[in-house]
Design a protein around this motif. Sequence first.
Motif, PDB file in Angstrom:
ATOM      1  N   ARG A  25      40.328  43.447  38.776  1.00 29.80           N
ATOM      2  CA  ARG A  25      40.292  44.116  40.082  1.00 29.80           C
ATOM      3  C   ARG A  25      39.940  45.597  40.000  1.00 29.80           C
ATOM      4  O   ARG A  25      39.444  46.185  40.956  1.00 29.80           O
ATOM      5  CB  ARG A  25      41.669  43.947  40.715  1.00 29.80           C
ATOM      6  CG  ARG A  25      41.712  44.275  42.160  1.00 29.80           C
ATOM      7  CD  ARG A  25      42.990  43.762  42.707  1.00 29.80           C
ATOM      8  NE  ARG A  25      43.620  44.803  43.477  1.00 29.80           N
ATOM      9  CZ  ARG A  25      44.525  44.576  44.392  1.00 29.80           C
ATOM     10  NH1 ARG A  25      44.951  43.366  44.612  1.00 29.80           N
ATOM     11  NH2 ARG A  25      45.036  45.564  45.059  1.00 29.80           N
ATOM     12  N   ASP A  95      40.922  30.583  33.767  1.00 26.01           N
ATOM     13  CA  ASP A  95      41.018  31.872  34.463  1.00 26.01           C
ATOM     14  C   ASP A  95      42.452  32.379  34.507  1.00 26.01           C
ATOM     15  O   ASP A  95      42.707  33.565  34.295  1.00 26.01           O
ATOM     16  CB  ASP A  95      40.478  31.759  35.892  1.00 26.01           C
ATOM     17  CG  ASP A  95      38.983  31.514  35.930  1.00 26.01           C
ATOM     18  OD1 ASP A  95      38.303  31.721  34.896  1.00 26.01           O
ATOM     19  OD2 ASP A  95      38.486  31.131  37.009  1.00 26.01           O
ATOM     20  N   GLN A  96      43.387  31.493  34.797  1.00 22.05           N
ATOM     21  CA  GLN A  96      44.789  31.885  34.912  1.00 22.05           C
ATOM     22  C   GLN A  96      45.308  32.449  33.585  1.00 22.05           C
ATOM     23  O   GLN A  96      46.036  33.435  33.567  1.00 22.05           O
ATOM     24  CB  GLN A  96      45.635  30.692  35.350  1.00 22.05           C
ATOM     25  CG  GLN A  96      47.097  31.038  35.538  1.00 22.05           C
ATOM     26  CD  GLN A  96      47.928  29.832  35.947  1.00 22.05           C
ATOM     27  OE1 GLN A  96      47.418  28.739  36.143  1.00 22.05           O
ATOM     28  NE2 GLN A  96      49.222  30.040  36.069  1.00 22.05           N
ATOM     29  N   TYR A 110      43.014  40.262  40.008  1.00 24.78           N
ATOM     30  CA  TYR A 110      43.203  39.664  41.332  1.00 24.78           C
ATOM     31  C   TYR A 110      44.347  38.650  41.259  1.00 24.78           C
ATOM     32  O   TYR A 110      44.366  37.784  40.382  1.00 24.78           O
ATOM     33  CB  TYR A 110      41.907  39.001  41.818  1.00 24.78           C
ATOM     34  CG  TYR A 110      40.863  40.004  42.201  1.00 24.78           C
ATOM     35  CD1 TYR A 110      40.941  40.708  43.405  1.00 24.78           C
ATOM     36  CD2 TYR A 110      39.806  40.268  41.339  1.00 24.78           C
ATOM     37  CE1 TYR A 110      39.983  41.652  43.744  1.00 24.78           C
ATOM     38  CE2 TYR A 110      38.827  41.211  41.681  1.00 24.78           C
ATOM     39  CZ  TYR A 110      38.931  41.901  42.880  1.00 24.78           C
ATOM     40  OH  TYR A 110      37.989  42.839  43.214  1.00 24.78           O
ATOM     41  N   THR A 111      45.292  38.774  42.179  1.00 24.03           N
ATOM     42  CA  THR A 111      46.513  37.965  42.124  1.00 24.03           C
ATOM     43  C   THR A 111      46.257  36.470  42.238  1.00 24.03           C
ATOM     44  O   THR A 111      47.041  35.679  41.726  1.00 24.03           O
ATOM     45  CB  THR A 111      47.504  38.404  43.224  1.00 24.03           C
ATOM     46  OG1 THR A 111      46.840  38.359  44.478  1.00 24.03           O
ATOM     47  CG2 THR A 111      48.046  39.787  42.954  1.00 24.03           C
ATOM     48  N   GLU A 112      45.160  36.074  42.866  1.00 26.16           N
ATOM     49  CA  GLU A 112      44.916  34.615  42.981  1.00 26.16           C
ATOM     50  C   GLU A 112      44.668  33.960  41.620  1.00 26.16           C
ATOM     51  O   GLU A 112      44.729  32.750  41.492  1.00 26.16           O
ATOM     52  CB  GLU A 112      43.761  34.306  43.944  1.00 26.16           C
ATOM     53  CG  GLU A 112      42.418  34.885  43.546  1.00 26.16           C
ATOM     54  CD  GLU A 112      42.095  36.200  44.252  1.00 26.16           C
ATOM     55  OE1 GLU A 112      40.908  36.485  44.395  1.00 26.16           O
ATOM     56  OE2 GLU A 112      43.022  36.930  44.651  1.00 26.16           O
ATOM     57  N   TYR A 113      44.392  34.769  40.594  1.00 30.87           N
ATOM     58  CA  TYR A 113      44.198  34.220  39.251  1.00 30.87           C
ATOM     59  C   TYR A 113      45.509  34.064  38.478  1.00 30.87           C
ATOM     60  O   TYR A 113      45.532  33.438  37.431  1.00 30.87           O
ATOM     61  CB  TYR A 113      43.222  35.077  38.446  1.00 30.87           C
ATOM     62  CG  TYR A 113      41.804  34.995  38.935  1.00 30.87           C
ATOM     63  CD1 TYR A 113      41.021  33.871  38.662  1.00 30.87           C
ATOM     64  CD2 TYR A 113      41.237  36.008  39.689  1.00 30.87           C
ATOM     65  CE1 TYR A 113      39.715  33.776  39.122  1.00 30.87           C
ATOM     66  CE2 TYR A 113      39.934  35.933  40.144  1.00 30.87           C
ATOM     67  CZ  TYR A 113      39.182  34.808  39.854  1.00 30.87           C
ATOM     68  OH  TYR A 113      37.883  34.724  40.314  1.00 30.87           O
TER      69      TYR A 113
END
Length: 114
Positions: A25, A95-96, A110-113
Motif C-alpha cells: 500500500r 497473496d495472504q 492492503y488489508t484485504e490481503y
Amino acid sequence: MNDGNEKVIIVEGTSDKRKVLPIIREPVDIICTNGTISFSKMDELVEQLVNRDVYILVDADEAGEKLRKQFRREFPDAEHLYIDRNYREVASAPDQHLASVLFGADIDVYTEYL
C-alpha cells in the motif's frame, strides 16, 4: 532508481515483482536482480541504496540462498524476509502469506490481503 521512497525490496525476478506490487500500500521501490547479480551491479546498488531501508525477499531455494548470502555481505543492515519453504518461490506464494510476511516487516499492505 530512487523515486523518493525510503523502502526498497529486492526480489529475484519480474514475476516476483508483479506478485508483490499489488499487495503493498505504501510507495516502495522493487528491484529485480534477475537471478544472479554481478559485482559491478552490486556496487551500483550499494551506492544507490545508501540511507534507505532495504528488504531482501528471495525464493526459498538454493539460488535464493546464494543471492541472500551475497546481499548479507553487501547490505549488512538489510532486513531479510522469508517465505514459507513449502511455497519455494515468491511468485507462487499465496497473496495472504506474502502480505503477512511484508506486514511483519512494517511494510504497509492492503488489508484485504491479510
